[in-house]
Design an enzyme around this catalytic site. Structure first.
Site, PDB file in Angstrom:
ATOM      1  N   CYS A  80       0.847  -1.208   0.000  1.00 38.93           N
ATOM      2  CA  CYS A  80       0.000   0.000   0.000  1.00 38.93           C
ATOM      3  C   CYS A  80       0.878   1.252   0.000  1.00 38.93           C
ATOM      4  CB  CYS A  80      -0.919  -0.004   1.223  1.00 38.93           C
ATOM      5  SG  CYS A  80      -1.794   1.557   1.445  1.00 38.93           S
TER       6      CYS A  80
ATOM      7  N   CYS B  17       0.498   3.412   3.118  1.00 37.46           N
ATOM      8  CA  CYS B  17       1.179   2.813   4.278  1.00 37.46           C
ATOM      9  C   CYS B  17       2.684   3.067   4.198  1.00 37.46           C
ATOM     10  CB  CYS B  17       0.892   1.315   4.354  1.00 37.46           C
ATOM     11  SG  CYS B  17      -0.760   0.935   4.980  1.00 37.46           S
TER      12      CYS B  17
ATOM     13  N   ASP C  34      -1.164  16.173  -2.222  1.00 43.88           N
ATOM     14  CA  ASP C  34      -1.424  15.229  -3.309  1.00 43.88           C
ATOM     15  C   ASP C  34      -0.373  15.420  -4.399  1.00 43.88           C
ATOM     16  OD1 ASP C  34      -4.237  13.607  -4.329  1.00 43.88           O
ATOM     17  OD2 ASP C  34      -2.733  14.117  -5.842  1.00 43.88           O
TER      18      ASP C  34
ATOM     19  N   HIS D  47      -4.639   1.005   8.380  1.00 44.20           N
ATOM     20  CA  HIS D  47      -5.000   0.651   6.995  1.00 44.20           C
ATOM     21  C   HIS D  47      -6.449   0.187   6.955  1.00 44.20           C
ATOM     22  CE1 HIS D  47      -4.415  -0.478   2.795  1.00 44.20           C
ATOM     23  NE2 HIS D  47      -5.286  -1.431   3.071  1.00 44.20           N
TER      24      HIS D  47
ATOM     25  N   GLY E 217     -14.083   6.328  -8.652  1.00 43.57           N
ATOM     26  CA  GLY E 217     -12.729   6.644  -9.101  1.00 43.57           C
ATOM     27  C   GLY E 217     -11.660   6.492  -8.048  1.00 43.57           C
TER      28      GLY E 217
ATOM     29  N   THR F 140      -8.546   5.276  -6.548  1.00 42.17           N
ATOM     30  CA  THR F 140      -7.379   4.613  -7.142  1.00 42.17           C
ATOM     31  C   THR F 140      -6.423   4.052  -6.101  1.00 42.17           C
ATOM     32  OG1 THR F 140      -6.206   6.718  -7.282  1.00 42.17           O
ATOM     33  CG2 THR F 140      -7.464   6.021  -9.237  1.00 42.17           C
TER      34      THR F 140
ATOM     35  N   HIS G 248      -6.589   2.769   0.241  1.00 41.67           N
ATOM     36  CA  HIS G 248      -6.360   3.101   1.657  1.00 41.67           C
ATOM     37  C   HIS G 248      -7.206   4.344   1.885  1.00 41.67           C
ATOM     38  CE1 HIS G 248      -3.366   3.499   5.241  1.00 41.67           C
ATOM     39  NE2 HIS G 248      -4.316   4.432   5.421  1.00 41.67           N
TER      40      HIS G 248
ATOM     41  N   HIS H 222      -8.941   7.661   2.370  1.00 39.27           N
ATOM     42  CA  HIS H 222      -8.384   9.013   2.390  1.00 39.27           C
ATOM     43  C   HIS H 222      -9.449  10.007   1.954  1.00 39.27           C
ATOM     44  CE1 HIS H 222      -7.726   7.371  -1.650  1.00 39.27           C
ATOM     45  NE2 HIS H 222      -7.871   8.608  -2.097  1.00 39.27           N
TER      46      HIS H 222
ATOM     47  N   HIS I 173      -9.775  13.930   0.241  1.00 42.16           N
ATOM     48  CA  HIS I 173      -9.099  15.026  -0.443  1.00 42.16           C
ATOM     49  C   HIS I 173      -9.598  16.330   0.179  1.00 42.16           C
ATOM     50  CE1 HIS I 173      -7.871  12.596  -4.081  1.00 42.16           C
ATOM     51  NE2 HIS I 173      -8.837  11.833  -3.604  1.00 42.16           N
TER      52      HIS I 173
END
Ligand code: DGP
Length: 114
Positions: free
Chosen positions: A4, A7, A30, A46, A93, A95, A98, A100, A102
């Site tokens: 990952c 990770c 990002d 995770h 979408g 990708t 893990h 997260h 934005h």
């Protein structure tokens, strides 16, 4: 999770521009920003996506939101506003598998989908 990418960032095995970190959450820029401020808020545990949130791990969502507030203030977008976005699964979408969010801001954004 050894394969990952997030990770590996959490473990310091690959570099990232970290803007906030505590014992449960990390936030870093990002690599493909879509706005002047584009930060990923990531729980250190995770968890693949919000589909895997349950009564045992759900407190990480509070951690994420509190970290987002701190990052927004630190990066100067708290007053004008920002979006906190989660992509869950293929149709959305996602990708990186893990969990997260934005955090994007620093500009007036385009039309909202919702
Ligand atoms: P999503 O498509 O919602 O799963 O978002 C994944 C985001 O992760 C995408 O905007 C690009 C970013 N990303 C992928 N790999 C890396 C990396 O190695 N470093 C950083 N900083 N961001 C990454």
């Amino acid at each position: 999770m050894e394969d990952c990418i997030f990770c590996k960032i959490i473990d310091g095995k690959i570099p990232a521009t970290v803007v906030y970190e505590d014992d449960r959450v990390i936030a870093f820029r990002d690599i493909q920003p879509v706005a002047p401020v584009h930060v990923l808020i990531v729980p250190k545990q995770h968890i693949q996506s919000i589909r895997e949130i349950n009564e045992n791990n759900g407190s990480c969502l509070i951690d994420i939101h509190m970290a987002a507030n701190k990052v927004a203030e630190k990066l100067g977008i708290w007053d004008k506003g920002y979006r906190l976005i989660n992509n869950c699964g293929a149709d959305a979408g996602q990708t990186v598998l893990h969990l997260h969010y934005h955090l994007i801001g620093g500009m007036a954004m385009g039309p909202k989908i919702i």
